[in-house]
Design an enzyme around this catalytic site. Sequence first.
Site, PDB file in Angstrom:
ATOM      1  CB  VAL A   8      25.716  56.682  -9.624  1.00 23.82           C
ATOM      2  CG1 VAL A   8      25.765  57.782 -10.662  1.00 23.82           C
ATOM      3  CG2 VAL A   8      26.767  56.877  -8.556  1.00 23.82           C
ATOM      4  CB  SER A   9      22.968  51.961  -9.067  1.00 23.23           C
ATOM      5  OG  SER A   9      21.766  52.465  -9.575  1.00 23.23           O
ATOM      6  CB  SER A  10      27.375  50.611  -7.643  1.00 24.30           C
ATOM      7  OG  SER A  10      28.036  50.852  -8.853  1.00 24.30           O
TER       8      SER A  10
END
Length: 194
Positions: A8-10
Amino acid sequence: MLVGYMRVSSADERQSVDLQRDALIAAGVDARHIHSDKASGARDDRPGLKTCLAWLKEGDTLVVWKLDRLGRSLSHLLDIIGDFRERGIAFRSLTEHMDTATAQGELLFSMFGALAQYERALTRERVMAGLAAAKRRGRRGGRPPAIDAEKIAAITVALEGGASKAAICRNFGVPRSTLIDTLARIGWTPPGRT
């Protein structure tokens, strides 16, 4: 063996890997063989990915939920898949229905490689055309001169009058390396030396 990777991106709690984990497990990946990261795909230093890539061995298949979970760009993805080919590792993306263990998957990745190469060639052509157009308009590329022409003229007059480079640097507020580089660029030689 099937090995999974998810990202996931963050680290934001609103983003979850649950959807990816469920899809990987449904595809037959053992939950103990799933690696994950909470980081931007643009980052090179993804510890989960590094561990995953080092853990894979010949005959294994890396499974991801979606292509963009693995590579930060098309060229990065192609580099990873190229490394897999050399190591005898297959790759599968569930969302895009892509599997390099099949002839169709190999063909698709070959086409991606050709498209990435074409894109690099087009980018290079555009850059070269832009530089040529700027040159025709009298513009030069690169950094602007650190010392303007008026100051250079005053500096050369002072040097020819016997001032030392140290004094020039102090009086004109110019770093010594900048002064030396500028004098070399304009081809200035001390009086009496030719």
